[in-house]
Design a protein around this motif. Structure first.
Motif, PDB file in Angstrom:
ATOM      1  N   GLU A 113       0.826  -1.210   0.000  1.00  0.00           N
ATOM      2  CA  GLU A 113       0.000   0.000   0.000  1.00  0.00           C
ATOM      3  C   GLU A 113       0.858   1.257   0.000  1.00  0.00           C
ATOM      4  O   GLU A 113       0.534   2.235  -0.670  1.00  0.00           O
ATOM      5  N   TYR A 114       1.956   1.240   0.746  1.00  0.00           N
ATOM      6  CA  TYR A 114       2.898   2.358   0.790  1.00  0.00           C
ATOM      7  C   TYR A 114       4.268   1.829   0.381  1.00  0.00           C
ATOM      8  O   TYR A 114       4.731   0.831   0.940  1.00  0.00           O
ATOM      9  N   ALA A 115       4.885   2.497  -0.585  1.00  0.00           N
ATOM     10  CA  ALA A 115       6.190   2.060  -1.095  1.00  0.00           C
ATOM     11  C   ALA A 115       7.204   3.187  -0.917  1.00  0.00           C
ATOM     12  O   ALA A 115       7.307   4.078  -1.761  1.00  0.00           O
ATOM     13  N   PRO A 116       7.965   3.155   0.183  1.00  0.00           N
ATOM     14  CA  PRO A 116       8.969   4.179   0.414  1.00  0.00           C
ATOM     15  C   PRO A 116      10.240   3.875  -0.383  1.00  0.00           C
ATOM     16  O   PRO A 116      11.289   3.558   0.167  1.00  0.00           O
ATOM     17  N   HIS A 117      10.119   3.927  -1.690  1.00  0.00           N
ATOM     18  CA  HIS A 117      11.221   3.654  -2.604  1.00  0.00           C
ATOM     19  C   HIS A 117      11.341   4.841  -3.551  1.00  0.00           C
ATOM     20  O   HIS A 117      10.331   5.423  -3.947  1.00  0.00           O
ATOM     21  N   GLY A 118      12.541   5.192  -3.925  1.00  0.00           N
ATOM     22  CA  GLY A 118      12.747   6.348  -4.796  1.00  0.00           C
ATOM     23  C   GLY A 118      11.975   6.249  -6.095  1.00  0.00           C
ATOM     24  O   GLY A 118      11.784   5.158  -6.639  1.00  0.00           O
ATOM     25  N   GLY A 119      11.523   7.399  -6.579  1.00  0.00           N
ATOM     26  CA  GLY A 119      10.824   7.451  -7.853  1.00  0.00           C
ATOM     27  C   GLY A 119       9.525   8.220  -7.818  1.00  0.00           C
ATOM     28  O   GLY A 119       8.905   8.436  -8.852  1.00  0.00           O
ATOM     29  N   GLY A 120       9.099   8.682  -6.651  1.00  0.00           N
ATOM     30  CA  GLY A 120       7.911   9.525  -6.538  1.00  0.00           C
ATOM     31  C   GLY A 120       8.336  10.894  -6.041  1.00  0.00           C
ATOM     32  O   GLY A 120       8.931  10.998  -4.967  1.00  0.00           O
ATOM     33  N   VAL A 121       8.063  11.929  -6.815  1.00  0.00           N
ATOM     34  CA  VAL A 121       8.497  13.282  -6.471  1.00  0.00           C
ATOM     35  C   VAL A 121       7.306  14.232  -6.555  1.00  0.00           C
ATOM     36  O   VAL A 121       6.591  14.238  -7.566  1.00  0.00           O
ATOM     37  N   VAL A 133       2.115  14.900  -8.627  1.00  0.00           N
ATOM     38  CA  VAL A 133       3.191  13.953  -8.356  1.00  0.00           C
ATOM     39  C   VAL A 133       3.667  13.380  -9.684  1.00  0.00           C
ATOM     40  O   VAL A 133       2.855  13.022 -10.540  1.00  0.00           O
ATOM     41  N   ALA A 134       4.999  13.282  -9.843  1.00  0.00           N
ATOM     42  CA  ALA A 134       5.600  12.597 -10.990  1.00  0.00           C
ATOM     43  C   ALA A 134       6.275  11.335 -10.467  1.00  0.00           C
ATOM     44  O   ALA A 134       6.956  11.370  -9.430  1.00  0.00           O
ATOM     45  N   LEU A 135       6.084  10.224 -11.183  1.00  0.00           N
ATOM     46  CA  LEU A 135       6.558   8.921 -10.702  1.00  0.00           C
ATOM     47  C   LEU A 135       7.207   8.114 -11.813  1.00  0.00           C
ATOM     48  O   LEU A 135       6.745   8.144 -12.961  1.00  0.00           O
ATOM     49  N   VAL A 136       8.243   7.366 -11.424  1.00  0.00           N
ATOM     50  CA  VAL A 136       8.898   6.421 -12.322  1.00  0.00           C
ATOM     51  C   VAL A 136       9.153   5.144 -11.547  1.00  0.00           C
ATOM     52  O   VAL A 136       9.533   5.183 -10.371  1.00  0.00           O
ATOM     53  N   SER A 137       8.970   3.995 -12.210  1.00  0.00           N
ATOM     54  CA  SER A 137       9.316   2.700 -11.636  1.00  0.00           C
ATOM     55  C   SER A 137       9.930   1.837 -12.723  1.00  0.00           C
ATOM     56  O   SER A 137       9.453   1.828 -13.856  1.00  0.00           O
ATOM     57  N   GLN A 141      16.003   2.241  -7.388  1.00  0.00           N
ATOM     58  CA  GLN A 141      15.211   3.351  -6.857  1.00  0.00           C
ATOM     59  C   GLN A 141      15.901   4.709  -6.871  1.00  0.00           C
ATOM     60  O   GLN A 141      15.246   5.731  -7.101  1.00  0.00           O
ATOM     61  N   VAL A 142      17.203   4.773  -6.658  1.00  0.00           N
ATOM     62  CA  VAL A 142      17.896   6.060  -6.709  1.00  0.00           C
ATOM     63  C   VAL A 142      17.874   6.600  -8.138  1.00  0.00           C
ATOM     64  O   VAL A 142      17.732   7.805  -8.364  1.00  0.00           O
ATOM     65  N   GLN A 143      17.953   5.706  -9.120  1.00  0.00           N
ATOM     66  CA  GLN A 143      17.887   6.125 -10.518  1.00  0.00           C
ATOM     67  C   GLN A 143      16.467   6.540 -10.915  1.00  0.00           C
ATOM     68  O   GLN A 143      16.290   7.483 -11.701  1.00  0.00           O
ATOM     69  N   ASP A 144      15.458   5.834 -10.395  1.00  0.00           N
ATOM     70  CA  ASP A 144      14.065   6.265 -10.628  1.00  0.00           C
ATOM     71  C   ASP A 144      13.906   7.710 -10.163  1.00  0.00           C
ATOM     72  O   ASP A 144      13.369   8.566 -10.876  1.00  0.00           O
TER      73      ASP A 144
END
Length: 161
Positions: A113-121, A133-137, A141-144
């Motif tokens: 439900e909650y994904a504390p991984h890089g890629g949501g800004v 919100v802009a998101l990449v997956s 995660q640091v590259q996302d």
């Protein structure tokens, strides 16, 4: 616990968020960011899924070959993290690690439900706050996170010219 090597510290991510404040952000602006992300993904042959939200509206979504429903699960979880905390999903991960705990332990919020991984800004407007919100997956995660930051920087540069 500590912030892993190769990850920015929480202060660096907060400084980055402050630098990425937008003068304004319309639906067309959000679309521009999504299209920029897709164009870079195609140019660089990146297997990513991209979403851009303006308010509660999904205004851009593209899923490249090499991604699957697992990426959709991460995007949804990253979106919830950004909306709930009004900071990037990477910041929420590293701030807890720097404090010696984990996101899950500190918040009781769980994956998927909650994904504390890089890629949501957050798309935040100066003086207004978060408007999208802009998101990449699909990448580490640091590259996302870095790809989304690059898109917002490109948007800001294009507005200045």
């Amino acid at each position: 616990m500590a912030v892993p090597e190769g990850f920015p510290g929480p202060e660096a991510v907060l400084e980055q968020e402050a630098r990425l404040l937008l003068p304004s952000c319309s639906v067309e602006d959000a679309l521009w960011i999504g299209e920029w992300l897709l164009d870079r993904a195609v140019e660089r042959s990146l297997a990513v899924t991209v979403e851009v939200w303006h308010g509660d509206r999904l205004v851009f979504r593209a899923a490249r070959s090499g991604t699957d429903a697992h990426n959709d699960l991460y995007l949804a979880g990253k979106l919830r993290v950004v909306r709930h905390f009004r900071h990037s999903s990477l910041y929420e991960r590293v701030r807890h690690l720097a404090a010696g705990t984990t996101f899950e332990e500190a918040t009781s919020l769980r994956f998927p439900e909650y994904a504390p991984h890089g890629g949501g800004v957050p798309l935040a407007v100066r003086g207004t706050g978060m408007v999208g919100v802009a998101l990449v997956s699909g990448l580490p995660q640091v590259q996302d996170h870095a790809l989304v930051v690059e898109a917002i920087e490109a948007f800001l540069a294009a507005r200045e010219s």
